[in-house]
Write a protein that holds these residues in place. Structure first.
Motif, PDB file in Angstrom:
ATOM      1  N   ARG A 130      -1.264  -5.883   5.931  1.00  0.00           N
ATOM      2  CA  ARG A 130      -0.523  -4.646   6.175  1.00  0.00           C
ATOM      3  C   ARG A 130       0.037  -4.031   4.904  1.00  0.00           C
ATOM      4  O   ARG A 130       0.118  -2.815   4.772  1.00  0.00           O
ATOM      5  CB  ARG A 130       0.621  -4.928   7.166  1.00  0.00           C
ATOM      6  CG  ARG A 130       1.231  -3.668   7.771  1.00  0.00           C
ATOM      7  CD  ARG A 130       2.208  -4.036   8.872  1.00  0.00           C
ATOM      8  NE  ARG A 130       3.395  -4.680   8.323  1.00  0.00           N
ATOM      9  CZ  ARG A 130       4.476  -4.023   7.906  1.00  0.00           C
ATOM     10  NH1 ARG A 130       4.492  -2.693   7.927  1.00  0.00           N
ATOM     11  NH2 ARG A 130       5.522  -4.666   7.460  1.00  0.00           N
ATOM     12  N   LEU A 131       0.445  -4.865   3.925  1.00  0.00           N
ATOM     13  CA  LEU A 131       1.074  -4.380   2.707  1.00  0.00           C
ATOM     14  C   LEU A 131       0.306  -4.834   1.468  1.00  0.00           C
ATOM     15  O   LEU A 131      -0.311  -5.896   1.467  1.00  0.00           O
ATOM     16  CB  LEU A 131       2.527  -4.875   2.613  1.00  0.00           C
ATOM     17  CG  LEU A 131       3.498  -4.410   3.700  1.00  0.00           C
ATOM     18  CD1 LEU A 131       4.863  -5.058   3.504  1.00  0.00           C
ATOM     19  CD2 LEU A 131       3.618  -2.892   3.712  1.00  0.00           C
ATOM     20  N   THR A 176      -1.680   2.495  -4.320  1.00  0.00           N
ATOM     21  CA  THR A 176      -1.484   2.172  -2.909  1.00  0.00           C
ATOM     22  C   THR A 176      -0.271   2.903  -2.347  1.00  0.00           C
ATOM     23  O   THR A 176       0.645   3.272  -3.086  1.00  0.00           O
ATOM     24  CB  THR A 176      -1.285   0.652  -2.716  1.00  0.00           C
ATOM     25  OG1 THR A 176      -1.222   0.354  -1.308  1.00  0.00           O
ATOM     26  CG2 THR A 176      -0.008   0.165  -3.375  1.00  0.00           C
ATOM     27  N   ARG A 230       0.694   1.365   0.683  1.00  0.00           N
ATOM     28  CA  ARG A 230       1.096   0.266   1.567  1.00  0.00           C
ATOM     29  C   ARG A 230       2.197  -0.535   0.871  1.00  0.00           C
ATOM     30  O   ARG A 230       1.956  -1.606   0.317  1.00  0.00           O
ATOM     31  CB  ARG A 230      -0.100  -0.620   1.905  1.00  0.00           C
ATOM     32  CG  ARG A 230      -1.215   0.119   2.638  1.00  0.00           C
ATOM     33  CD  ARG A 230      -2.282  -0.847   3.086  1.00  0.00           C
ATOM     34  NE  ARG A 230      -3.336  -0.161   3.824  1.00  0.00           N
ATOM     35  CZ  ARG A 230      -4.218  -0.767   4.597  1.00  0.00           C
ATOM     36  NH1 ARG A 230      -4.173  -2.078   4.745  1.00  0.00           N
ATOM     37  NH2 ARG A 230      -5.157  -0.084   5.223  1.00  0.00           N
ATOM     38  N   ASP A 282       0.234   3.692   6.685  1.00  0.00           N
ATOM     39  CA  ASP A 282       0.849   3.700   5.358  1.00  0.00           C
ATOM     40  C   ASP A 282       2.334   3.451   5.479  1.00  0.00           C
ATOM     41  O   ASP A 282       3.007   3.959   6.386  1.00  0.00           O
ATOM     42  CB  ASP A 282       0.603   5.041   4.670  1.00  0.00           C
ATOM     43  CG  ASP A 282      -0.857   5.200   4.274  1.00  0.00           C
ATOM     44  OD1 ASP A 282      -1.217   6.333   3.971  1.00  0.00           O
ATOM     45  OD2 ASP A 282      -1.600   4.213   4.309  1.00  0.00           O
ATOM     46  N   GLU A 283       2.865   2.676   4.527  1.00  0.00           N
ATOM     47  CA  GLU A 283       4.311   2.444   4.454  1.00  0.00           C
ATOM     48  C   GLU A 283       4.894   3.459   3.480  1.00  0.00           C
ATOM     49  O   GLU A 283       4.483   3.520   2.339  1.00  0.00           O
ATOM     50  CB  GLU A 283       4.596   1.029   3.960  1.00  0.00           C
ATOM     51  CG  GLU A 283       4.121  -0.053   4.915  1.00  0.00           C
ATOM     52  CD  GLU A 283       4.955  -0.099   6.181  1.00  0.00           C
ATOM     53  OE1 GLU A 283       6.152   0.194   6.088  1.00  0.00           O
ATOM     54  OE2 GLU A 283       4.399  -0.390   7.259  1.00  0.00           O
TER      55      GLU A 283
END
Length: 331
Positions: free
Chosen positions: A109-110, A181, A183, A329-330
């Motif tokens: 996820r990250l 990134t 993420r 996306d974070e």
């Protein structure tokens, strides 16, 4: 583990002892890279002895003091495993908190996790300056995760593809990671007091780093000059039209005044607008010269795909054989 070292001869042995305990307890492959950033004391001698004492420890000695982010960049490019953790050499970042970063990074996820302190570890003035810098990074440099940035971070090694073309003396690890990134996440960690002496990262150095980021990684100052040139040029044209109108209605009685003012406003407007256009082109050249990546490959599937793509300089990450679920996306 990448540790930039400067005036840390007294803290490095304690840091390594604690690091070895934590990393040995995790039962995973690891290496520790000590990057001595031209320190004027005997930090290099201590780092060299530690590298001889501990097998997984390597020491790099930079030829002069290049700055914390440049030293980090040197260590990141030397890393050989698939996850990189960066931490300071002054024991403010407790090694015992590293598993929290890696746990948050676990899975697909990250790509990048910052260790955010439960409480500010600096004084009010330094904390205010730090928050101002992060606000500037978010607003001016479009780093949307700027408010969670910390020097205590863990990220996947493949992200360094995003700054393989980065050159020059003004490096900013967090900014170039934002190129690679979105993420990004954070986890609350404990921050300790500096073990010995005052911080080497003073308020003056923070201000200098901010100006380096602003002028080195943004074309906003050029764009502001361009907008100002167009604005003043338009004002000049309006003034020229006003002078001509005064002459037409007989309000101007000084001989030659209308001709001189019209010529000055006309040519000044043309010059300022031309400078604005040049500024736009120079800004695009500057942006192209930053070394910002065209793309970053997160993973490859299949041996054929991997064989058809030239390998970058140095190992970047592991080639996966299975697909990973997509994740939002974070921000």
């Amino acid at each position: 583990m990448v540790v930039p070292c400067y005036r840390s001869a007294r803290t490095l042995p304690k840091l390594l002892d604690r690091l070895m305990i934590v990393l040995d307890g995790m039962s995973v492959p690891y290496e520790v890279i000590l990057v001595v950033d031209g320190s004027p004391d005997d930090t290099w001698d201590v780092a060299a002895r530690l590298a001889d004492r501990f097998g997984p420890v390597r020491a790099l000695h930079l030829s002069r003091n290049y700055g914390q982010h440049n030293a980090l960049l040197a260590g990141v490019r030397e890393a050989r495993l698939e996850v990189i953790v960066t931490l300071d050499d002054d024991l403010q970042h407790p090694p015992e908190q590293i598993p929290l970063l890696l746990a948050a990074l676990h899975g697909d996820r990250l790509d990048l996790v910052y260790g955010v302190p439960h409480e500010e570890e600096h004084g009010p003035l330094r904390s205010l300056a730090s928050r101002s810098v992060k606000a500037a990074m978010a607003g001016v440099l479009d780093v949307r995760t700027a408010r969670m940035i910390s020097a205590f971070r863990a990220f996947r090694t493949h992200l360094r593809q995003g700054f393989e073309g980065l050159t020059g003396p003004y490096a900013s690890i967090d900014l170039v990671l934002s190129w690679a990134t979105t993420r990004v996440g954070s986890v609350k960690v404990r921050m300790d007091r500096r073990d010995h002496g005052p911080s080497n990262y003073t308020l003056r150095m923070l201000c200098r780093h901010t100006s380096n980021m602003l002028f080195g990684y943004s074309s906003l100052p050029l764009r502001v000059a361009s907008y100002l040139g167009f604005l003043v040029g338009v004002v000049g044209l309006v003034l020229g039209a006003t002078v001509l109108w005064s002459f037409a209605v007989g309000a101007t009685t000084v001989a030659g005044f209308t001709s001189i003012c019209s010529m000055i406003t006309l040519f000044s407007s043309a010059q300022l607008m031309s400078i604005g256009v040049l500024g736009e082109y120079v800004g695009r050249i500057h942006t192209s010269g930053m070394g910002r990546p065209t793309y970053v490959v997160r993973e490859r599937i299949g041996s054929g795909a991997a064989a058809s793509v030239p390998s970058p300089a140095g190992p970047i990450g592991l080639t996966r054989t299975g697909s990973a679920p997509s994740a939002p996306d974070e921000r």
